[in-house]
Write an enzyme that holds these catalytic residues in place. Structure first.
Site, mmCIF file in Angstrom:
data_model
loop_
_atom_site.group_PDB
_atom_site.id
_atom_site.type_symbol
_atom_site.label_atom_id
_atom_site.label_comp_id
_atom_site.label_asym_id
_atom_site.label_seq_id
_atom_site.Cartn_x
_atom_site.Cartn_y
_atom_site.Cartn_z
ATOM 1 N N ASP A 11 -6.424 9.510 -13.727
ATOM 2 C CA ASP A 11 -7.043 8.253 -13.831
ATOM 3 C C ASP A 11 -8.614 8.324 -13.683
ATOM 4 O OD1 ASP A 11 -7.442 5.526 -13.996
ATOM 5 O OD2 ASP A 11 -6.427 5.053 -11.707
ATOM 6 N N HIS B 168 -2.928 0.710 -6.934
ATOM 7 C CA HIS B 168 -4.002 -0.268 -7.367
ATOM 8 C C HIS B 168 -4.162 -1.615 -7.035
ATOM 9 C CE1 HIS B 168 -4.044 2.873 -10.656
ATOM 10 N NE2 HIS B 168 -4.855 3.201 -9.812
ATOM 11 N N ALA C 88 -5.952 -5.834 -6.298
ATOM 12 C CA ALA C 88 -7.085 -6.662 -6.160
ATOM 13 C C ALA C 88 -6.838 -7.440 -4.790
ATOM 14 C CB ALA C 88 -7.071 -7.509 -7.058
ATOM 15 N N HIS D 17 -9.494 -2.299 -6.866
ATOM 16 C CA HIS D 17 -9.255 -0.939 -7.102
ATOM 17 C C HIS D 17 -8.533 -0.570 -8.360
ATOM 18 C CE1 HIS D 17 -6.632 2.718 -6.084
ATOM 19 N NE2 HIS D 17 -7.660 3.125 -6.259
ATOM 20 N N SER E 32 -10.354 -2.607 6.245
ATOM 21 C CA SER E 32 -11.232 -1.745 5.230
ATOM 22 C C SER E 32 -12.439 -1.613 5.813
ATOM 23 C CB SER E 32 -11.309 -2.476 3.729
ATOM 24 O OG SER E 32 -10.242 -2.578 3.099
ATOM 25 N N HIS F 135 -11.585 8.385 0.407
ATOM 26 C CA HIS F 135 -11.664 7.157 -0.475
ATOM 27 C C HIS F 135 -10.481 6.243 -0.011
ATOM 28 C CE1 HIS F 135 -8.101 9.012 -2.342
ATOM 29 N NE2 HIS F 135 -7.851 8.010 -3.231
ATOM 30 N N GLY F 136 -10.027 6.474 1.168
ATOM 31 C CA GLY F 136 -8.898 5.540 1.476
ATOM 32 C C GLY F 136 -8.164 6.239 2.933
ATOM 33 N N ALA F 137 -6.928 5.694 3.204
ATOM 34 C CA ALA F 137 -6.535 6.340 4.493
ATOM 35 C C ALA F 137 -5.435 7.342 3.828
ATOM 36 C CB ALA F 137 -5.403 5.266 4.998
ATOM 37 N N GLY F 138 -5.109 7.456 2.744
ATOM 38 C CA GLY F 138 -4.270 8.485 2.031
ATOM 39 C C GLY F 138 -2.770 8.074 2.514
HETATM 40 N N1 LIG Z 1 -7.009 -2.475 1.546
HETATM 41 C C1 LIG Z 1 -6.034 -2.018 0.720
HETATM 42 N N2 LIG Z 1 -6.079 -0.515 0.463
HETATM 43 C C2 LIG Z 1 -4.993 0.055 -0.048
HETATM 44 C C3 LIG Z 1 -4.102 -0.567 -0.570
HETATM 45 N N3 LIG Z 1 -3.114 0.199 -1.477
HETATM 46 C C4 LIG Z 1 -3.629 1.209 -1.121
HETATM 47 N N4 LIG Z 1 -5.016 1.270 -0.219
HETATM 48 C C5 LIG Z 1 -5.934 2.447 0.022
HETATM 49 O O1 LIG Z 1 -6.477 2.768 -1.007
HETATM 50 C C6 LIG Z 1 -6.285 4.176 -1.141
HETATM 51 C C7 LIG Z 1 -6.365 4.293 -2.921
HETATM 52 O O2 LIG Z 1 -5.953 5.743 -3.179
HETATM 53 P P1 LIG Z 1 -5.935 6.139 -4.590
HETATM 54 O O3 LIG Z 1 -5.661 7.580 -4.487
HETATM 55 O O4 LIG Z 1 -4.658 5.493 -5.246
HETATM 56 O O5 LIG Z 1 -6.982 6.150 -5.270
HETATM 57 C C8 LIG Z 1 -5.207 4.448 -0.519
HETATM 58 O O6 LIG Z 1 -5.427 5.889 -0.042
HETATM 59 C C9 LIG Z 1 -5.051 3.502 0.576
HETATM 60 O O7 LIG Z 1 -5.615 3.990 1.805
HETATM 61 C C10 LIG Z 1 -4.085 -2.044 -0.513
HETATM 62 O O8 LIG Z 1 -3.243 -2.779 -1.019
HETATM 63 N N5 LIG Z 1 -5.071 -2.772 0.087
HETATM 64 MN MN LIG Z 2 -6.047 4.925 -9.767
HETATM 65 MN MN LIG Z 3 -7.916 5.306 -6.766
#
Ligand SMILES: Nc1nc2c(ncn2[C@@H]2O[C@H](COP(=O)(O)O)[C@@H](O)[C@H]2O)c(=O)[nH]1
Ligand SMILES: [Mn+2]
Ligand SMILES: [Mn+2]
Length: 397
Positions: A74, A154, A156, A185, A294, A313-316
């Site tokens: 991606d 992904h 919104a 996202h 967030s 980039h997130g929690a994972g």
């Molecule tokens: N606020 C939200 N955060 C979310 C949601 N779904 C996933 N996540 C977080 O985003 C990252 C994106 O990871 P990627 O590897 O797909 O780029 C993921 O690690 C989560 O921490 C959501 O619905 N809402």
């Molecule tokens: Mn992606």
């Molecule tokens: Mn992503």
């Protein structure tokens, strides 16, 4: 601070702590990737987790060659944040579902004209993306997916700020805690996947020499995909803002899957980010899950070198997708999982995805944030909580 930056070997480090669980398999993938021929150093971020062959939540620095497989499929996936002028106290949660409607359908001619009436600059951007695709020898049919979120993680999400830690930076970013914010996202949809498959078919997982024709060809496509992904996020936001009858100002838009050339000491280096947010491009958003906070963060660039100028980039993910339903179905129905502790709602037509994307499937965001703070890589500007999350199975990545 030292404990948060763990040097595992000459080339491998992780931003982690004793209190943050990182899977052995992800660490193993990180170490294996560090053994690739042209690799100089790799860093695992606190959201590190196993990926297909290579870990997610990591940055990789190589010399003279780069590896498209380390960007993943991606290309250009990322986060964009908008400040809307929709007052929190005007939002009727029960009505949002209907108002937002369907975002899986491609944008048709009617909707495109309506979007252009409000956002005329989308036309120029779309034209530039089309030119980029053509110049890279890519099919214009890919443009059909623009404005759709895509499946899986992904999303919104409408959010509201529930804590401001740095009022000066919050104000300077034109943010407003009495008005709804929109976090998007998404990435390059089928386009990135097509580019990676084409590359792997021709070159397997080998690195590409910086000055090779194959490198030039891949980079042209990669750069077209970055522009495509940014426009995709802009179109998703435009669709939502129009349907909610509000305005929105872009606060940030940052890719977390990309490769970037870096010149250092006369050397040609390549910085790959696979699920890693650049820390050298301004503010970043660190999302947790649809049931977690967030954080809006200010990166501390002066310390950026220890993490290859990259942040979580997130929690994972904590649980594999395939495990989620088995773990959760006795505990909660999809309807129960569609409401969160914050009182927020989830729009998700796909019941299986409600399990796969449950907040429980992700790591705790505060433990990830604590590592970034402990390593002195960021300061917190504000904390947001979800109001409504839109998720779809979509097609592909
Ligand atoms: N606020 C939200 N955060 C979310 C949601 N779904 C996933 N996540 C977080 O985003 C990252 C994106 O990871 P990627 O590897 O797909 O780029 C993921 O690690 C989560 O921490 C959501 O619905 N809402
Ligand atoms: Mn992606
Ligand atoms: Mn992503």
């Amino acid at each position: 601070m030292g404990n948060f930056i763990q040097q595992l070997s000459e080339r491998v480090s992780v931003i982690a702590s004793d209190r943050l669980w990182l899977e052995d398999s992800a660490i193993q993938q990180l170490k294996t990737t560090a053994q690739l021929t042209h690799m100089s150093s790799v860093v695992g971020l606190p959201d590190l987790h196993p990926g297909r062959g290579y870990p997610v939540g990591a940055a990789f620095l190589s010399q003279n060659h780069f590896y498209p497989a380390l960007v993943g499929n991606d290309i250009g996936c990322g986060m964009s944040l908008y400040q809307t002028d929709l007052a929190i106290n005007k939002v009727k949660l029960d009505k949002l579902d209907k108002q937002i409607g369907n975002l899986d359908e491609p944008v048709d001619e009617d909707e495109w004209q309506q979007l252009l009436d409000i956002y005329p600059d989308l036309s120029t951007r779309k034209q530039l993306v089309a030119e980029g695709l053509l110049a890279a020898g890519l099919d214009l049919l890919q443009m059909r997916s623009l404005g759709t979120i895509g499946g899986g993680n992904h999303f919104a999400e409408l959010q509201i700020t529930d804590r401001v830690d740095d009022a000066g930076s919050y104000k300077a970013a034109n943010l407003h805690n009495k008005r709804v914010q929109l976090l998007v996202h998404s990435g390059s949809r089928g386009l990135g996947q097509f580019i990676l498959r084409q590359h792997v078919d021709a070159h397997s997982h080998a690195g590409l020499a910086s000055d090779s024709e194959a490198a030039t060809d891949y980079l042209r496509k990669h750069n077209a995909a970055l522009d495509y992904a940014a426009l995709n996020r802009a179109m998703i936001a435009a669709r939502i803002l129009r349907r909610l009858r509000c305005n929105g100002e872009l606060v940030l838009d940052v890719h977390h899957n990309l490769v970037t050339p870096v010149q250092a000491d006369g050397k040609s280096l390549w910085l790959h980010r696979k699920g890693a947010t650049p820390s050298d491009q301004g503010l970043v958003m660190l999302p947790g899950s649809r049931g977690d906070y967030s954080y809006l963060l200010q990166p501390k660039t002066e310390n950026g070198a220890v993490s290859l100028y990259s942040l979580a980039h997130g929690a994972g993910r904590k649980w594999q997708r395939t495990d989620c339903k088995d773990r959760l179905f006795k505990l909660a129905t999809p309807d129960q999982l569609s409401r969160t502790e914050f009182g927020s709602r989830v729009i998700c037509a796909d019941r299986a995805l409600i399990y796969e994307e449950a907040p429980q499937a992700y790591k705790n965001l505060d433990s990830v944030l604590n590592c970034l703070l402990g390593a002195d890589l960021v300061t917190v500007i504000a904390r947001n909580k979800p109001l409504l999350t839109y998720k779809t199975r979509g097609e592909c990545c």
